[in-house]
Write an enzyme that holds these catalytic residues in place. Structure first.
Site, PDB file in Angstrom:
ATOM      1  N   ASP A 192       0.834  -1.189   0.000  1.00  0.00           N
ATOM      2  CA  ASP A 192       0.000   0.000   0.000  1.00  0.00           C
ATOM      3  C   ASP A 192       0.873   1.244   0.000  1.00  0.00           C
ATOM      4  O   ASP A 192       2.082   1.190   0.261  1.00  0.00           O
ATOM      5  CB  ASP A 192      -0.937  -0.006   1.210  1.00  0.00           C
ATOM      6  CG  ASP A 192      -0.205  -0.141   2.535  1.00  0.00           C
ATOM      7  OD1 ASP A 192       0.483   0.812   2.925  1.00  0.00           O
ATOM      8  OD2 ASP A 192      -0.316  -1.208   3.181  1.00  0.00           O
TER       9      ASP A 192
ATOM     10  N   GLU B 122      23.867 -21.479 -17.846  1.00  0.00           N
ATOM     11  CA  GLU B 122      22.849 -20.658 -17.193  1.00  0.00           C
ATOM     12  C   GLU B 122      23.483 -19.452 -16.505  1.00  0.00           C
ATOM     13  O   GLU B 122      22.952 -18.345 -16.551  1.00  0.00           O
ATOM     14  CB  GLU B 122      22.076 -21.499 -16.178  1.00  0.00           C
ATOM     15  CG  GLU B 122      21.141 -22.513 -16.813  1.00  0.00           C
ATOM     16  CD  GLU B 122      20.525 -23.446 -15.789  1.00  0.00           C
ATOM     17  OE1 GLU B 122      19.334 -23.782 -15.952  1.00  0.00           O
ATOM     18  OE2 GLU B 122      21.208 -23.840 -14.822  1.00  0.00           O
TER      19      GLU B 122
END
Length: 758
Positions: free
Chosen positions: A533, A613
């Site tokens: 929020d 990777e």
């Protein structure tokens, strides 16, 4: 001037760049709402109509005028007890049991600059740069000796109006507030949809859009926090409003505790929309001579659709809610230890993770849960914020070693919680929110500390600061992993005040932390996005968006979050595949593209990755850093709705319009696939745009078949030129016809294209 007052007609007008807000003190001194919408000139009191309505009562002071009723008139701040039977914004009760109040216009003040709120977060502004102004309208109930100040802050260039309310008890006895909302909007008509954002732990902020109907449609958090289940953001939109067209309004509460929001049609088809504090367990005492301040609400109107509304909210939060050192800075790329080792580690394991992070060219290593107290499981240790030296040795030495690698160091806390199996709880069992004589409600085998008590906040603050100073620490992950069930302070505070005072205690803690450590980066968290929020963003410039790191679920979570919050606020990490929350298998490049639309980091053990990777991660990190300023500071466009199952696509355009980053993720593949096109937004239709980076180099080591980018060996892109580097596109065509999504073999494929305006 953004705010003006017509003395003769007693009309207040607020003008932003693209909107007008107007209200009027009428002949009976009631403050009526007239208009909020597209920018306009003149008086809007012509919109008010009067008729004798059965069962809509008339105030005593209007005499025989049966056409005047507060049950039918649009009001600025309606209160209970005036004959308005719709949802009130204010409900007051005196200690002697008298309920209701009748507020009348008394006076006003207009001043330059934006108001602030004591003890509460609020939008801030530079009076000169932002041309911000404040309007204070004072209402009084002479009989109840109640004074109410309605605060309006205006940031005209951002199309932002803020609302807050201060309630003063000028009487000789204590009063109780049973409801005190922050903002009310009354519309004389109603043909709107209401958008809210619901969810659950690990699946937050899913948009829901429904027609506003007769009755009250309410979202409420009774959990003591803004919650995973609902977000304190409401959007009211014309039925035909879409991303790029139509009128829509936002109410976004700057508060981290329980809230309620409502919209509904009344008996005559008028619409009322409200937001503010939850009235669950709210019965707040205000002593004689004291006052109460509601949290702030951000209002915004857009006549250009939901996308425009979101960008106005993004700009407001990014530059006028988030504060301090990290507000405009690119955030460090981090490795968080949680999914890499959970609670099982020692100093050497942590150092190895940090070495791997440095080898991948990351900036920050974060030591998550498990470093303190007796913390080998989540059943013990919370509240004991001292180093578990048997586990990690000397924290200062550990941090020195990590700093010596050229990395920043971060650490996890959950300051608001306590385990019963802890030294703190054994010494101070009354510091937990609990009802004496009853067994407590447990969640994750932990209880909530009573942050409505200053001595509790001070004690935990001192513990946390000792650890930060010992490091020294550069980053804190602030977690909160349960809801409040027992609303009872064992210090004797009235129960109806506990939840609000708890949040004031939280904000006090955070404000002191931000002041003491101005360069400390704090990331908010509550089981992921349970307290996402604007109130938390005032103290923590980023928030962990969700505990769910599955990238396809994250498409939906980050999409819903984007309606009210900027990309720069969304904590987003690349984790392992198969994902540890749901087992889904996705390519590394796809996980990267989705996490790049956030603060960006990794949550895995790099030692378990292949060399190919790792090489891809280094390319991905370099790519993210190249575009980090664009991603965090640009204008965000939702190009598709991922909840509909087609390709998920979004776009970020630099403020000067010279750079565009487009990201696409496919969600469904079928045999003999139909062709999807993605239309871009926010471009200059007369300009040309060069595709200078299609992500191919960053994805050569990807585990996607044929590579990760357009033009791979299994791509149909060889049959045309779309998506090829060096191709120049017309802005008008990109917005009207769009770009074809590559037809490729494989699930959940990602594409990322960077354009520069020529």
């Amino acid at each position: 001037m953004a705010i003006s007052y017509d003395e003769l007609n007693r009309i207040f007008t607020i003008q932003t760049k693209d909107s007008t807000y107007q209200m009027m003190a009428d002949r009976h001194d009631r403050l009526l709402h007239l208009y909020y919408g597209r920018k306009s000139a003149g008086r809007m009191d012509y919109l008010l109509t009067y008729a004798d309505r059965g069962f809509s009562g008339n105030p005593y002071d209007v005499g025989d005028d049966r056409a005047y009723s507060l049950d039918t008139l649009p009001q600025e701040y309606p209160s209970q007890g005036t004959g308005d039977y719709r949802s009130p914004a204010l409900v007051v009760e005196t200690e002697s049991g008298k309920a209701g109040c009748d507020l009348r216009f008394d006076s006003y003040k207009i001043r330059d600059g934006k108001y602030s709120l004591p003890k509460l977060p609020a939008v801030y502004a530079d009076a000169d740069a932002d041309r911000a102004q404040t309007l204070v309208v004072t209402l009084r109930d002479p009989e109840a000796k109640l004074r109410v100040e309605l605060l309006y802050g205006v940031l005209p260039e951002l199309n932002i109006i803020t609302r807050a309310v201060v309630i003063y008890n000028d009487s000789d006895e204590k009063i109780y507030l049973n409801r005190a909302l922050s903002a009310n909007l009354d519309f004389v008509g109603g043909d709107y949809d209401l958008m809210t954002f619901y969810g659950r732990h690990a699946m937050e902020r899913t948009p829901q859009r429904v027609p506003v109907s007769h009755g009250e449609q309410v979202v409420i958090s009774r959990r003591g926090t803004s919650s995973h289940q609902y977000n304190p953001l409401l959007i009211l939109a014309d039925r035909e409003a879409a991303e790029t067209a139509g009128s829509c309004y936002a109410m976004e509460l700057v508060y981290s505790g329980g809230f309620m929001g409502m919209a509904g049609l009344d008996q005559f088809g008028q619409t009322r929309m409200q937001i503010g504090l939850s009235d669950h367990m709210f019965h707040y005492p205000v002593e004689s001579g004291a006052s109460f301040t509601t949290p702030e609400t951000i209002l915004s109107f857009s006549g250009g659709g939901l996308s425009g509304l979101s960008r106005q909210l993004h700009d407001c939060i990014r530059s006028h809610v988030v504060r301090g050192y990290w507000r405009d800075r690119v955030r460090p790329v981090l490795l968080n230890s949680w999914e890499g080792c959970y609670l099982t580690f020692d100093a050497e394991k942590i150092l190895n993770l940090a070495r791997e992070a440095k080898g991948l060219n990351l900036d920050l290593f974060v030591l998550d849960d498990g470093w303190f107290g007796k913390r080998d499981s989540d059943n013990s240790g919370l509240g004991d914020w001292f180093v578990n030296e048997k586990k990690i040795g000397d924290l200062h030495r550990l941090v020195e070693q990590i700093h010596g690698m050229g990395l920043l160091f971060g650490i996890w806390f959950e300051p608001e919680m306590v385990n019963e199996d802890s030294n703190l709880f054994r010494a101070h069992p009354d510091w937990a929110l609990a009802i004496p004589g009853r067994k407590p409600v447990r969640a994750r085998n932990q209880l909530v500390l009573d942050f409505s008590r200053r001595e509790v906040v001070d004690a935990i603050y001192d513990q946390v600061c000792r650890i930060i100073d010992m490091g020294p620490v550069d980053y804190v992950k602030w977690d909160y992993n349960r809801s409040i069930a027992e609303v009872y302070s064992q210090a004797g505070r009235e129960a109806g005040a506990v939840l609000y005072d708890y949040i004031l205690g939280l904000y006090d803690f955070l404000e002191r932390l931000c002041t003491r450590y101005p360069k400390l980066l704090i990331e908010g968290c509550s089981g992921g996005g349970g307290r996402f929020d604007a109130g938390m963003l005032y103290y923590t410039p980023q928030i962990w968006c969700s505990d769910n790191t599955d990238p396809i679920d994250r498409l939906r979570i980050q999409y819903g979050t984007s309606f009210g919050y900027p990309v720069s606020s969304m904590g987003a990490h690349v984790s392992v595949s198969p994902n540890e929350q749901d087992g889904r298998v996705t390519p590394l490049y796809t996980r990267t593209v989705i996490a790049m639309s956030g603060t960006f980091g990794y949550e895995l053990d790099p030692a378990k990755m292949s060399e190919a990777e790792k090489a891809e991660v280094r390319r991905d990190v370099a790519r993210q850093k190249r575009y980090a300023s664009l991603i965090s500071g640009g204008d965000y466009y939702r190009l598709t709705d991922p909840l509909k199952g087609g390709p998920a696509a979004w776009e970020i355009v630099s403020k000067d319009g010279t750079e565009i980053l487009v990201s696409i993720v496919t969600q469904n593949n079928h045999g003999n696939m139909t062709q999807d096109y993605v239309r871009l937004q926010g471009l200059d239709k007369e300009a040309l745009y060069l595709l200078d980076d299609n992500g191919e180099d960053a994805a050569k080591a990807s585990d996607q078949p044929g590579g990760s980018a357009p033009g791979g060996q299994n791509s149909s892109m060889g049959l045309n030129t779309a998506g090829k580097r060096g191709i120049v596109y017309g802005g008008g065509a990109l917005m009207e016809a769009g770009l074809p999504v590559p037809l490729r073999f494989g699930e959940y494929l990602a594409y990322q294209w960077h354009f520069t305006r020529q």
